[in-house]
Structure formats: C-alpha cells, structure tokens
Design a protein around this motif. Structure first.
Motif, PDB file in Angstrom:
ATOM      1  N   PHE A  41      50.332  63.246  13.028  1.00 12.31           N
ATOM      2  CA  PHE A  41      50.942  64.555  12.794  1.00 12.31           C
ATOM      3  C   PHE A  41      52.133  64.706  13.727  1.00 12.31           C
ATOM      4  O   PHE A  41      52.280  63.975  14.701  1.00 12.31           O
ATOM      5  N   HIS A  42      52.992  65.652  13.420  1.00 15.13           N
ATOM      6  CA  HIS A  42      54.191  65.938  14.205  1.00 15.13           C
ATOM      7  C   HIS A  42      53.890  67.124  15.127  1.00 15.13           C
ATOM      8  O   HIS A  42      53.285  68.102  14.704  1.00 15.13           O
ATOM      9  N   ALA A  43      54.314  67.012  16.396  1.00 13.85           N
ATOM     10  CA  ALA A  43      54.073  68.091  17.358  1.00 13.85           C
ATOM     11  C   ALA A  43      55.264  68.247  18.291  1.00 13.85           C
ATOM     12  O   ALA A  43      56.043  67.318  18.477  1.00 13.85           O
ATOM     13  N   SER A  44      55.361  69.423  18.895  1.00 12.19           N
ATOM     14  CA  SER A  44      56.350  69.687  19.934  1.00 12.19           C
ATOM     15  C   SER A  44      55.597  70.070  21.199  1.00 12.19           C
ATOM     16  O   SER A  44      54.734  70.952  21.172  1.00 12.19           O
ATOM     17  N   ALA A  45      55.911  69.371  22.307  1.00 11.75           N
ATOM     18  CA  ALA A  45      55.269  69.668  23.584  1.00 11.75           C
ATOM     19  C   ALA A  45      56.234  69.339  24.710  1.00 11.75           C
ATOM     20  O   ALA A  45      56.958  68.349  24.659  1.00 11.75           O
ATOM     21  N   GLN A  46      56.240  70.171  25.717  1.00  9.55           N
ATOM     22  CA  GLN A  46      57.076  69.979  26.889  1.00  9.55           C
ATOM     23  C   GLN A  46      58.536  69.734  26.504  1.00  9.55           C
ATOM     24  O   GLN A  46      59.217  68.893  27.069  1.00  9.55           O
ATOM     25  N   GLY A  47      58.994  70.448  25.480  1.00 10.85           N
ATOM     26  CA  GLY A  47      60.373  70.346  25.037  1.00 10.85           C
ATOM     27  C   GLY A  47      60.704  69.091  24.256  1.00 10.85           C
ATOM     28  O   GLY A  47      61.868  68.816  23.996  1.00 10.85           O
ATOM     29  N   GLN A  48      59.681  68.321  23.875  1.00 14.63           N
ATOM     30  CA  GLN A  48      59.914  67.090  23.125  1.00 14.63           C
ATOM     31  C   GLN A  48      59.214  67.163  21.772  1.00 14.63           C
ATOM     32  O   GLN A  48      58.074  67.594  21.685  1.00 14.63           O
ATOM     33  N   ASP A  49      59.920  66.730  20.728  1.00 18.15           N
ATOM     34  CA  ASP A  49      59.290  66.550  19.427  1.00 18.15           C
ATOM     35  C   ASP A  49      58.747  65.134  19.394  1.00 18.15           C
ATOM     36  O   ASP A  49      59.433  64.193  19.798  1.00 18.15           O
ATOM     37  N   SER A  50      57.529  64.980  18.921  1.00 14.63           N
ATOM     38  CA  SER A  50      56.967  63.634  18.865  1.00 14.63           C
ATOM     39  C   SER A  50      55.961  63.517  17.729  1.00 14.63           C
ATOM     40  O   SER A  50      55.438  64.502  17.226  1.00 14.63           O
ATOM     41  N   GLU A  51      55.740  62.282  17.346  1.00 15.10           N
ATOM     42  CA  GLU A  51      54.739  61.948  16.339  1.00 15.10           C
ATOM     43  C   GLU A  51      53.487  61.518  17.101  1.00 15.10           C
ATOM     44  O   GLU A  51      53.555  60.702  18.015  1.00 15.10           O
ATOM     45  N   VAL A  52      52.359  62.097  16.738  1.00 16.98           N
ATOM     46  CA  VAL A  52      51.082  61.796  17.376  1.00 16.98           C
ATOM     47  C   VAL A  52      50.293  60.903  16.425  1.00 16.98           C
ATOM     48  O   VAL A  52      50.151  61.217  15.242  1.00 16.98           O
ATOM     49  N   HIS A  53      49.798  59.771  16.937  1.00 21.27           N
ATOM     50  CA  HIS A  53      49.080  58.794  16.115  1.00 21.27           C
ATOM     51  C   HIS A  53      47.677  58.559  16.653  1.00 21.27           C
ATOM     52  O   HIS A  53      47.501  58.397  17.867  1.00 21.27           O
ATOM     53  N   TYR A  54      46.706  58.506  15.752  1.00 20.82           N
ATOM     54  CA  TYR A  54      45.324  58.150  16.073  1.00 20.82           C
ATOM     55  C   TYR A  54      44.940  56.946  15.220  1.00 20.82           C
ATOM     56  O   TYR A  54      45.297  56.870  14.051  1.00 20.82           O
ATOM     57  N   ALA A  55      44.182  56.016  15.806  1.00 22.76           N
ATOM     58  CA  ALA A  55      43.662  54.865  15.071  1.00 22.76           C
ATOM     59  C   ALA A  55      42.276  54.566  15.621  1.00 22.76           C
ATOM     60  O   ALA A  55      42.086  54.498  16.840  1.00 22.76           O
ATOM     61  N   GLY A  56      41.303  54.412  14.726  1.00 22.96           N
ATOM     62  CA  GLY A  56      39.954  54.184  15.206  1.00 22.96           C
ATOM     63  C   GLY A  56      39.061  53.493  14.196  1.00 22.96           C
ATOM     64  O   GLY A  56      39.487  53.142  13.091  1.00 22.96           O
ATOM     65  N   ARG A  57      37.810  53.318  14.618  1.00 16.81           N
ATOM     66  CA  ARG A  57      36.787  52.665  13.813  1.00 16.81           C
ATOM     67  C   ARG A  57      35.661  53.657  13.569  1.00 16.81           C
ATOM     68  O   ARG A  57      35.183  54.307  14.498  1.00 16.81           O
ATOM     69  N   ILE A  58      35.214  53.730  12.321  1.00 10.93           N
ATOM     70  CA  ILE A  58      34.107  54.608  11.947  1.00 10.93           C
ATOM     71  C   ILE A  58      32.806  53.820  12.120  1.00 10.93           C
ATOM     72  O   ILE A  58      32.626  52.772  11.514  1.00 10.93           O
ATOM     73  N   ALA A  59      31.904  54.319  12.961  1.00 13.49           N
ATOM     74  CA  ALA A  59      30.622  53.666  13.218  1.00 13.49           C
ATOM     75  C   ALA A  59      29.581  54.097  12.193  1.00 13.49           C
ATOM     76  O   ALA A  59      29.789  55.060  11.440  1.00 13.49           O
ATOM     77  N   ALA A  60      28.446  53.407  12.183  1.00  6.96           N
ATOM     78  CA  ALA A  60      27.364  53.719  11.241  1.00  6.96           C
ATOM     79  C   ALA A  60      26.873  55.158  11.396  1.00  6.96           C
ATOM     80  O   ALA A  60      26.477  55.791  10.409  1.00  6.96           O
ATOM     81  N   ASP A  61      26.917  55.697  12.630  1.00  5.22           N
ATOM     82  CA  ASP A  61      26.485  57.091  12.849  1.00  5.22           C
ATOM     83  C   ASP A  61      27.589  58.097  12.535  1.00  5.22           C
ATOM     84  O   ASP A  61      27.459  59.268  12.819  1.00  5.22           O
ATOM     85  N   ARG A  62      28.691  57.614  11.957  1.00  6.73           N
ATOM     86  CA  ARG A  62      29.833  58.406  11.519  1.00  6.73           C
ATOM     87  C   ARG A  62      30.683  58.961  12.649  1.00  6.73           C
ATOM     88  O   ARG A  62      31.514  59.832  12.445  1.00  6.73           O
ATOM     89  N   THR A  63      30.489  58.457  13.878  1.00  6.99           N
ATOM     90  CA  THR A  63      31.425  58.789  14.950  1.00  6.99           C
ATOM     91  C   THR A  63      32.643  57.874  14.801  1.00  6.99           C
ATOM     92  O   THR A  63      32.564  56.816  14.177  1.00  6.99           O
ATOM     93  N   ILE A  64      33.746  58.300  15.376  1.00  6.40           N
ATOM     94  CA  ILE A  64      34.976  57.502  15.347  1.00  6.40           C
ATOM     95  C   ILE A  64      35.427  57.321  16.790  1.00  6.40           C
ATOM     96  O   ILE A  64      35.510  58.289  17.546  1.00  6.40           O
TER      97      ILE A  64
END
Length: 86
Positions: A41-64
């Motif tokens: 997602f796109h966010a603005s923080a501390q006067g900077q525009d930036s793209e925030v990225h998440y990458a993960g693995r879904i476990a059998a218990d559905r946690t990431i």
C-alpha cells in the motif's frame, strides 16, 4: 513498532482490502500463491511518500510470518493472525 490492522478479501489469487495503523489508512492490493502471500500500500510518513511492502508465508494454523519494508523508513519482520469473522 505498532499494531497494523489489515482487512482482506481474496478473489482467486488476488487480494484487496484496507490497512489501518500508525500510518493512517490505505487501500491494499496483493497476491496469494500457494503458501506465499504479498501485499502493499502507499503511505505518507515523516514527510515522505513511500510504498509499503509485506511478504510472508501462510502456516497450517493460518498465521502469516514474513518481512515488511516501509519504504526508506524501516525494514522489519511481522507475524499476523486471522481474527475470527464477526
């Protein structure tokens, strides 16, 4: 640090939804491929525009678990759990 809340809707391998947290709120898009998931997602923080990225693995218990990058502001890890539907 802080708590982020994501609400996702999955259609096929596509994700869309919303983020709310320390950076405000934003539209989220991503993909699911087997047990791998990414979203951003796109966010603005501390006067900077930036793209925030998440990458993960879904476990059998559905946690990431995975890594997140907040533009040039920070890089970290996360663990997410699914809340039961209301």
């Amino acid at each position: 640090s802080g708590t982020a809340t994501f609400q996702f809707k999955q259609t096929g391998d596509a994700l869309d939804g919303n983020y709310s947290g320390q950076l405000g709120s934003a539209q989220v898009t991503g993909t699911v491929n087997g047990d791998q998931v990414t979203w951003s997602f796109h966010a603005s923080a501390q006067g900077q525009d930036s793209e925030v990225h998440y990458a993960g693995r879904i476990a059998a218990d559905r946690t990431i678990t995975g890594k997140c990058e907040y533009g040039e502001l920070a890089i970290g890890t996360f663990k997410a759990k699914r809340n039961p539907p209301n």
